[in-house]
Design an enzyme around this catalytic site. Structure first.
Site, mmCIF file in Angstrom:
data_model
loop_
_atom_site.group_PDB
_atom_site.id
_atom_site.type_symbol
_atom_site.label_atom_id
_atom_site.label_comp_id
_atom_site.label_asym_id
_atom_site.label_seq_id
_atom_site.Cartn_x
_atom_site.Cartn_y
_atom_site.Cartn_z
ATOM 1 N N ASP A 182 1.031 -1.127 -0.108
ATOM 2 C CA ASP A 182 0.137 0.060 -0.004
ATOM 3 C C ASP A 182 0.935 1.206 -0.061
ATOM 4 O O ASP A 182 1.907 1.378 -0.777
ATOM 5 C CB ASP A 182 -1.073 -0.079 1.018
ATOM 6 C CG ASP A 182 -2.033 0.937 1.203
ATOM 7 O OD1 ASP A 182 -2.874 1.081 0.431
ATOM 8 O OD2 ASP A 182 -1.978 1.869 2.155
ATOM 9 N N HIS B 265 -7.302 -6.400 -0.741
ATOM 10 C CA HIS B 265 -5.924 -5.325 -0.553
ATOM 11 C C HIS B 265 -5.166 -5.652 0.413
ATOM 12 O O HIS B 265 -4.140 -5.262 0.416
ATOM 13 C CB HIS B 265 -6.911 -3.873 -0.236
ATOM 14 C CG HIS B 265 -5.643 -2.710 -0.109
ATOM 15 N ND1 HIS B 265 -4.984 -2.598 -1.278
ATOM 16 C CD2 HIS B 265 -5.271 -2.013 0.944
ATOM 17 C CE1 HIS B 265 -4.097 -1.586 -0.829
ATOM 18 N NE2 HIS B 265 -4.432 -1.269 0.538
#
Length: 320
Positions: free
Chosen positions: A103, A298
Site C-alpha cells: 500500500d 487489498h
C-alpha cells in the site's frame, strides 16, 4: 529461532518503533507497511523471512503506532520517508537492503532506489505497482477525472475533516476498512465510493456482516487500540503530500529502478482500478516480475500470507 523483538531507533530526526528478527550480519530486509496499518501487518512475514536467513526490520512508519508523529504536514513527504529507511540501515550497519512495501509502503520501497540507488539490492511492491512520475500535480489530475464525484484521496486533502471522521469511532473505521476494501459483486457499494454527495469515506464503506476469516477479533483489536491512542492525522498527512512528492521527484539521484523488482497484487484489489500497471517499464529498468493472486483483496500479506511468503522467498532466493 529467537522471537521478534521490539526497540526504538532514532533516525532522520524521528524515533521509529521497529520490530526486528533474524541475525545481524544476514542480508537485511526492510518491510514498510501501508494505511491504516502498522509493522504488525507483517506478522506473518517477519518470522518466515528470519527463518529463511534474513535480518528483518519492520518499522511503524512515522505518524503511526509507537513512532514519532510530527505535526507539520510536509514532514511526511517522500524524501523524509525514504531517509527514515536509510537511517534504519545505518543503525544496523547495513550498506544495502531489500525493501518490501505494501500500500503506501510500496511508494516508499519503490522511491528508495531513486533516492538511495547504492543502498538497495531489490524491491518488492505489494498492491501498489511502481508508477512513473505523473504529467502534472496528482490532485489536479484527480479533480479533472472525478469532477464533483467523491474520490477518497481528494477527501483526505483538507486537514481536520477526514481526521475527525476516521477518529470518531476507530473500531467502526477499521472494521469497515478491513472488511469493505475489496472489489465485490455489490455494484451499489462500488458506485457509492465515487458518487457525489456529502458523505465521507467511512460512511461510504459497507458495514461487513462479520470479520474476514483471515483476521481475528484480537488482531483487529490491536489496530483499534493503536489508532484510538494515536488518531489518524499522521497517516492522513502522507496523502497530503502527493503534490509535494511530485515536485520533489522531478529530479532524483537515479532516474529509474535498476534493481530486480517484484510486484504482487490480488485480483480483487480495488487499487488496480485506478493504479494501472501498463507504464511500469517507464520507471523499472531492472528485471521485473508480477505475481497475481487470484481472488485476494487489498490486505494482501495478511489475507494470503502463505502465497505472499512463497512469492517473496522465491524472489529473494533468485537474488542469491
Amino acid at each position: 529461532m529467537p522471537k521478534p523483538t521490539e526497540r526504538l531507533v532514532d533516525t532522520n530526526g524521528v524515533t521509529l518503533k521497529v520490530i526486528e528478527a533474524g541475525e545481524r550480519g544476514n542480508p537485511v530486509v526492510v518491510l514498510t507497511h501501508g494505511f491504516p496499518e502498522l509493522a504488525y501487518s507483517w506478522r506473518h512475514q517477519i518470522p518466515a523471512l528470519a527463518a529463511a536467513g534474513y535480518h528483518v526490520l519492520a518499522p511503524d512508519q512515522r505518524g503511526y503506532g509507537g513512532s514519532s508523529r510530527p505535526e507539520e504536514i510536509d514532514a511526511y513527504n517522500i524524501v523524509e520517508l525514504t531517509a527514515d529507511v536509510a537511517g534504519l540501515l545505518d543503525d544496523v550497519g547495513a550498506e544495502k537492503a531489500v525493501l518490501i512495501g505494501h500500500d503506501w509502503g510500496s511508494p516508499v520501497a519503490t522511491n528508495f532506489p531513486l533516492f538511495f540507488p547504492d543502498r538497495v539490492t531489490a524491491v518488492a511492491a505489494l498492491s501498489v505497482p511502481p508508477v512513473p512520475r505523473a504529467s502534472a500535480p496528482p490532485t489536479a489530475l484527480w479533480r479533472k477525472i472525478f469532477g464533483d464525484n467523491f474520490f477518497y484521496i481528494l477527501y483526505f486533502q483538507e486537514p481536520g475533516v477526514a481526521d475527525a471522521a476516521l477518529s470518531a469511532d476507530p473500531a467502526r473505521t477499521l472494521r469497515r476498512m478491513i472488511g469493505g476494501v475489496r472489489t465485490t459483486g455489490d455494484e451499489f457499494a462500488a458506485q457509492r465510493m465515487i458518487a457525489p454527495g456529502p458523505e465521507g469515506f467511512v460512511d461510504r464503506l459497507p458495514e461487513p456482516e462479520s470479520l474476514p476469516d483471515w483476521i481475528s477479533q484480537d488482531e483487529l483489536d490491536h489496530y483499534i487500540a493503536e489508532f484510538t491512542r494515536t488518531g489518524f492525522t499522521g497517516p492522513l498527512n502522507w496523502y497530503r503530500n502527493f503534490d509535494r512528492n511530485w515536485e520533489l521527484t522531478e529530479s532524483t539521484p537515479a532516474p529509474t529502478i535498476d534493481v530486480p523488482t517484484l510486484f504482487v497484487v490480488g485480483t480483487a484489489d480495488p487499487v488496480l482500478s485506478f493504479t494501472p500497471r501498463d507504464r511500469v517499464r517507464d520507471v523499472v529498468t531492472g528485471d521485473y516480475r508480477e505475481v497475481l493472486i487470484e481472488g485476494a483483496g487489498h490486505w494482501l500479506q495478511q489475507e494470503r500470507p502463505d502465497e505472499v511468503n512463497n512469492a517473496i522467498l522465491e524472489f529473494l532466493g533468485g537474488l542469491r
